[in-house]
Design an enzyme around this catalytic site. Structure first.
Site, mmCIF file in Angstrom:
data_model
loop_
_atom_site.group_PDB
_atom_site.id
_atom_site.type_symbol
_atom_site.label_atom_id
_atom_site.label_comp_id
_atom_site.label_asym_id
_atom_site.label_seq_id
_atom_site.Cartn_x
_atom_site.Cartn_y
_atom_site.Cartn_z
ATOM 1 N N CYS A 1 123.821 -2.901 32.120
ATOM 2 C CA CYS A 1 124.334 -1.596 31.739
ATOM 3 C C CYS A 1 123.624 -0.462 31.904
ATOM 4 O O CYS A 1 122.597 -0.398 31.724
ATOM 5 C CB CYS A 1 124.660 -1.701 30.176
ATOM 6 S SG CYS A 1 126.224 -2.760 29.875
ATOM 7 N N CYS B 1 115.662 -0.827 29.420
ATOM 8 C CA CYS B 1 117.055 -0.578 29.708
ATOM 9 C C CYS B 1 117.473 0.618 30.208
ATOM 10 O O CYS B 1 117.100 1.705 29.942
ATOM 11 C CB CYS B 1 117.635 -0.741 28.319
ATOM 12 S SG CYS B 1 119.284 -0.482 27.937
ATOM 13 N N CYS C 1 114.863 1.889 24.404
ATOM 14 C CA CYS C 1 114.232 0.585 24.885
ATOM 15 C C CYS C 1 113.723 0.993 26.211
ATOM 16 O O CYS C 1 114.882 1.112 27.152
ATOM 17 C CB CYS C 1 114.957 -0.690 24.833
ATOM 18 S SG CYS C 1 115.428 -1.110 22.931
ATOM 19 N N CYS D 1 122.580 5.823 24.744
ATOM 20 C CA CYS D 1 122.065 4.972 23.707
ATOM 21 C C CYS D 1 120.832 5.763 23.221
ATOM 22 O O CYS D 1 119.931 6.210 24.015
ATOM 23 C CB CYS D 1 121.722 3.745 24.102
ATOM 24 S SG CYS D 1 121.100 2.561 22.511
ATOM 25 N N GLU E 1 130.518 2.257 30.732
ATOM 26 C CA GLU E 1 131.011 0.879 31.515
ATOM 27 C C GLU E 1 131.494 -0.162 30.706
ATOM 28 O O GLU E 1 131.006 -0.413 29.682
ATOM 29 C CB GLU E 1 129.580 0.560 32.211
ATOM 30 C CG GLU E 1 129.005 1.445 32.913
ATOM 31 C CD GLU E 1 127.624 1.276 33.320
ATOM 32 O OE1 GLU E 1 127.203 0.076 33.471
ATOM 33 O OE2 GLU E 1 126.975 2.278 34.018
ATOM 34 N N ASN F 1 117.761 -8.159 34.338
ATOM 35 C CA ASN F 1 118.282 -7.484 35.655
ATOM 36 C C ASN F 1 117.693 -6.134 35.896
ATOM 37 O O ASN F 1 118.030 -5.307 35.198
ATOM 38 C CB ASN F 1 119.765 -7.553 35.465
ATOM 39 C CG ASN F 1 120.585 -7.243 36.533
ATOM 40 O OD1 ASN F 1 119.864 -6.953 37.588
ATOM 41 N ND2 ASN F 1 121.765 -7.177 36.615
ATOM 42 N N CYS G 1 132.759 -7.469 28.207
ATOM 43 C CA CYS G 1 131.748 -6.692 27.605
ATOM 44 C C CYS G 1 131.682 -5.527 27.570
ATOM 45 O O CYS G 1 132.240 -4.598 28.736
ATOM 46 C CB CYS G 1 130.386 -7.071 28.480
ATOM 47 S SG CYS G 1 128.849 -6.378 28.061
ATOM 48 N N GLY H 1 125.013 1.432 24.511
ATOM 49 C CA GLY H 1 125.110 1.779 23.264
ATOM 50 C C GLY H 1 124.582 0.558 22.113
ATOM 51 O O GLY H 1 124.355 -0.394 22.565
ATOM 52 N N GLU H 2 124.229 1.209 20.838
ATOM 53 C CA GLU H 2 123.681 0.196 19.760
ATOM 54 C C GLU H 2 124.952 0.356 18.849
ATOM 55 O O GLU H 2 125.301 1.360 18.240
ATOM 56 C CB GLU H 2 122.598 0.934 19.230
ATOM 57 C CG GLU H 2 122.255 0.561 17.787
ATOM 58 C CD GLU H 2 122.329 -1.088 17.411
ATOM 59 O OE1 GLU H 2 122.871 -1.752 16.725
ATOM 60 O OE2 GLU H 2 121.480 -1.915 18.529
#
Length: 367
Positions: free
Chosen positions: A355, A127, A124, A120, A100, A312, A113, A175-176
């Site tokens: 995301c 997320c 976390c 990822c 995205e 969010n 963004c 992603g990181e």
């Protein structure tokens, strides 16, 4: 040249250095100056349709486009919010992976963004992306193409407000970023190289986020590209951060904040501390006090800025946004101790703005 590379996407113009471009253009049987012409069309003119390359013979246009500009991103869905000034796109990559990107237009800037990985691996728990795991790293060109798509839409006047340019890029999508270090730094270099060999953005308009991969934070400080570093901290104590950001068990709060402070010292760029406010989890006044204490130990406030982010929430998650009174008190506590702090303007809630939400929606629907 553009055959897929062992699971990776086909090589693209935005993967190459100017020298490599000249060499490959010559190897394709063309004069080397064609490389500069193609770069001028791609980066400077934002023209991806070879029919618009009128300074090249028609046969050369098609050959260059086929060889060097394979389609890397295919739009699956595009959704809009904020009267058309926020546009979120779900992309399908060559191998079916979904990522995205979001374009956000403000009165004084346009921010893209972008994602740097499909999925990822940081896990976390709050997320949406982290819950799906890591599929693969994205290539430099796959990252750059997200920005170029936004730039082309703006140039064509397809975004509310008329023609404009991308002024800011934030690596805060899926992603990181520092776990895909080579491709991310490669993308930053493509975006900041002067036109026509790159997009010509200012490095100061680019933000690279990380949950705290300390060795890569240290390496980024040596690259000579003064991007803003954003550290996703989310908790000022190891006990809670171990739960919210599992990589904290490898590099703890003190280590990641030290690495952020060192980045600021070396680059002379202020670091952003990202802190998602989660109701009754990390939004207590006592944690605001501790956050100020942790940051203050590195010296005066010139090196850092705290960016508070209302969560969010994702569908079905136990995590939700802080109460407004708790958010206000958190801000008050930081300000009382002199900590520079803002609350992020959260956009796109009505279009699955976090995301991973849009991807999850499409996967559930079988798209």
């Amino acid at each position: 040249m553009n055959a897929p590379r062992r699971g990776q996407p086909p090589q693209h113009w935005a993967d190459l250095s100017p020298t490599q471009r000249r060499e490959l253009v010559e190897a394709a049987g063309q004069r080397t100056y064609r490389a500069r012409q193609l770069s001028a069309h791609y980066f400077e003119g934002l023209r991806d349709d070879p029919a618009d390359w009128t300074d090249l013979p028609s046969g050369v246009r098609d050959q260059l486009a086929t060889t060097f500009l394979p389609q890397l991103l295919k739009p699956v869905t595009t959704t809009q919010a904020d009267a058309g000034t926020t546009v979120k796109t779900l992309w399908r990559l060559h191998d079916g992976a979904l990522v995205e990107s979001v374009l956000m237009r403000y009165p004084d800037r346009v921010t893209m963004c972008v994602s740097s990985q499909a999925g990822c691996g940081m896990a976390c728990p709050f997320c949406a992306t982290g819950q799906g795991g890591l599929q693969r790293n994205m290539s430099t060109a796959e990252i750059v193409e997200q920005v170029m798509d936004g730039a082309r839409r703006l140039d064509r006047g397809e975004i509310a407000g008329g023609p404009a340019r991308v002024s800011n890029v934030v690596f805060m999508g899926m992603g990181e970023p520092l776990a895909n270090y080579k491709a991310v730094v490669g993308a930053v270099r493509q975006l900041t190289t002067p036109t026509p060999d790159g997009l010509g953005m200012s490095a100061r308009g680019i933000t690279v986020s990380t949950v705290g991969l300390v060795p890569r934070m240290q390496q980024l400080a040596t690259e000579g590209i003064p991007v803003t570093l954003a550290l996703s901290l989310h908790a000022p104590d190891d006990e809670l951060r171990d739960e919210l950001v599992p990589i904290n068990t490898r590099w703890n709060v003190e280590e990641v904040v030290d690495a952020a402070w060192e980045y600021a010292r070396v680059t002379k760029r202020r670091v952003s501390i990202e802190y998602i406010l989660i109701r009754d989890i990390n939004d207590q006044a006592s944690r605001a006090d501790l956050l100020a204490k942790v940051l203050r130990r590195r010296g005066n406030w010139g090196w850092v800025h705290v960016n508070l982010i209302p969560l969010n929430p994702t569908p079905g998650s136990k995590w939700t946004a802080s109460r407004r009174r708790d958010e206000d008190e958190f801000v008050r506590r930081l300000e009382a101790r002199g900590v520079p702090v803002t609350v992020r303007d959260t956009r796109g809630r009505e279009i699955d703005g976090a995301c991973g939400q849009l991807k999850a929606t499409e996967v559930d629907a079988g798209v």
